[in-house]
Design an enzyme around this catalytic site. Structure first.
Site: not given
Ligand SMILES: O=P(O)(O)O[C@H]1O[C@H](CO)[C@@H](O)[C@H](O)[C@H]1O
Ligand SMILES: O=P(O)(O)O[C@H]1O[C@H](CO)[C@@H](O)[C@H](O)[C@H]1O
Lengths: 345, 345
Positions: B26, B53, B75-76, B167, B311
């Site tokens: 696919r 930094c 972490n703040d 992290q 995705f």
């Molecule tokens: O089928 P599409 O619209 O090309 O693709 C989308 O939906 C699919 C089903 O959730 C996913 O596997 C693909 O990663 C996403 O881009």
């Molecule tokens: O902690 P950050 O870098 O602000 O945030 C990032 O990592 C986190 C931990 O995976 C996630 O919960 C957040 O959604 C992501 O944006």
């Protein structure tokens, strides 16, 4: 529970048996990262380059009919194929099995410019009718034990074409997420001879902390265990195993709450709200499924604006799903919004 | 197995007990959706606006020291807080419990412009040393039963600051993804008195279909059940429960394979390859964990180019994770790449 809700806690998902980490105090983090560009272009009603518009040609060579109502066809780039031989592969610690199925595309409307929240209740009812027909026809086929109906909306949700459409992937095996729910629904059914969702909805209606909308037959709410910031679930009040069982009146009520729910989602940030939506319902494996209670869920990624989304990344992938705003906060936001789409106000 | 591998099939993940749908045929779908803009800007070695930094002020008011080696701090905007009272909430079908923990940030280098693949083996060894120290110190604290080390790299992975950093989220409960693996590792240990990963690695080395790299102590490979297109796993050849157990020589070997693996990932599309990476290792709950065999995994979203990602949306969220290219195809691609970073070739 208010104080409890203001500190980090984990909530249990009664439908999957999984936990979600909630960090309610954490919505004020700085943001130096990605902001998505918002697409403000208005779409034409017909796009000559869209392979889903009526009368246009598709990649596979087929030509779409001049359809006036929701229209479905077999995906030209299906992830599942129908005639795959049933085989198992086992080699030491490697296990695999062949899979077969059918992938379809469901165009919601001939009008390229629409989305569900911009369609009328009648037009959405027609979409549901097509879903019902597909669920029944695909589900009745040999070797199709599960029919997954879903929609990816918006390009940040991997939707490769803006024409209003969803997909159906029907297959031999029961997918993992569905199996998790099946197991838990059955557990409760065996213990109580009742649907866990029926009892849950009754409790939520009484508490009224996470309910967004309701009508005679359906409820729309943020589930207690929601993962995505504005994750929303539409559930029928009576136990209905699959959409094939909807009465005509229930179908209209479903269309109505689907319309109003998606309008409110769009109204949160006055943007065409991206999401993945899916219907979980009884498998089509020929067995009785008295435990099943169908529901439709929306997993929208937007968190703080039309451009800032919640990322399910590092910690979430390796450890545990995590959210910042609580389900109650999300519900309060959506509850106060209008049922009229922002573009029409 | 070749023919089998060309048709849709499901593969079993021996570490989590979950399945993944593979659709090898696919990869030729059309794409009208999102393409990410590639950021080609070169970063300065020091950015006065970067809160990571050296010598710069942070949001919480603290000022970073003029650090020369990897540097960590609380972490703040921690998602977990230390002094949360242990409480359970149960109300009908609603269940929750309080959670407590500590979130830290680990700056890999004072140099704003670097990433792991651009750092030397010695510099990466220093990062591992700091991870070891954090794992031990946090893990020894009262009420910290698990220490999750991870990195989100690239803005499409939700990384809010491009300064090279990762992290650590340490907490009371064992996170879900870790518990899944713990259960399966223990199962195998109880049956065979051996690490399932040790046996798996031995089998993979013999088959040599998914191995990317190896040195005396470590293997880097695409696991048979990989979900993300170029998902990669680094595993020590001997059973080492957690990074605290690494000998000095093993630590250097780990740094070396980490360097070469991330260089090859960058070389796939000649871009700074985004990913979430995480180390799964023994919980710090004070129990013996003879079943544990630590490993580091990379979940990179890119699929077809520096701008087109995979995705995990509709079907993947509601039904089952799904991939298009096979693990073997991904391994073959990476195997042929250079160990020299494209920017230095
Ligand atoms: O089928 P599409 O619209 O090309 O693709 C989308 O939906 C699919 C089903 O959730 C996913 O596997 C693909 O990663 C996403 O881009
Ligand atoms: O902690 P950050 O870098 O602000 O945030 C990032 O990592 C986190 C931990 O995976 C996630 O919960 C957040 O959604 C992501 O944006």
């Amino acid at each position: 529970t208010t104080e409890f809700n203001e500190n980090p806690h984990r909530r249990f998902n009664i439908l999957t048996g999984e936990w979600i980490l909630v960090s309610p105090h954490r919505t004020k983090r700085p943001w130096q990262g990605k902001t998505e560009k918002q697409s403000l272009e208005t779409k034409p009603k017909y796009d000559p380059n869209c392979y889903l518009c009526p009368t246009n040609g598709r990649m596979g060579g087929a030509v779409n009919p001049d359809y006036k109502k929701p229209f479905s066809f077999v995906n030209d780039f299906s992830a599942l194929l129908k005639d795959v031989k049933e085989e198992k592969y086992e080699n030491g610690l490697l296990y695999a099995e062949s899979e077969s199925g059918i992938c379809k595309v469901v165009c919601f409307s001939p009008d390229h410019s629409l989305t569900l929240p911009l369609m009328s209740r009648e037009e959405i009812t027609d979409v549901i009718s097509l879903w019902q027909q597909e669920y029944k026809e695909l589900g009745a086929m040999d070797g199709i034990n599960h029919v997954q109906i879903f929609e990816n909306k918006g390009d940040i949700m991997g939707c490769s074409n803006p024409h209003p459409h969803g997909q159906i992937w029907a297959q031999r095996s029961i997918p993992q997420e569905v199996q998790k729910k099946s197991d838990r629904l059955l557990d409760y059914w065996n213990k109580h001879q009742k649907s866990i969702l029926e009892d849950y909805i009754a409790q939520e209606l009484k508490l009224d902390e996470r309910i967004i909308l309701q009508n005679e037959h359906f409820v729309s709410l943020i589930p207690y265990w929601a993962v995505w910031p504005y994750e929303t679930m539409i559930v029928p009040k009576r136990k209905i195993g699959h959409i094939g069982e909807l009465s005509d009146e229930e179908k209209k009520a479903f269309a109505e709450i689907l319309r109003k729910t998606t309008i409110r989602l769009d109204n949160i940030f006055e943007t065409s709200f991206p999401y993945s939506a899916g219907i979980h319902q009884a498998p089509t494996d020929g067995k009785e499924h008295p435990e099943w209670h169908f529901h439709m869920s929306f997993y929208p990624p937007l968190l703080r604006s039309a451009t800032v989304k919640k990322f399910m990344v590092g910690y979430e992938m390796f450890a545990n799903p995590q959210r910042d705003i609580t389900a109650e906060q999300a519900a309060n936001t959506i509850k106060e919004l209008s049922d009229v789409h922002y573009s029409k106000q």
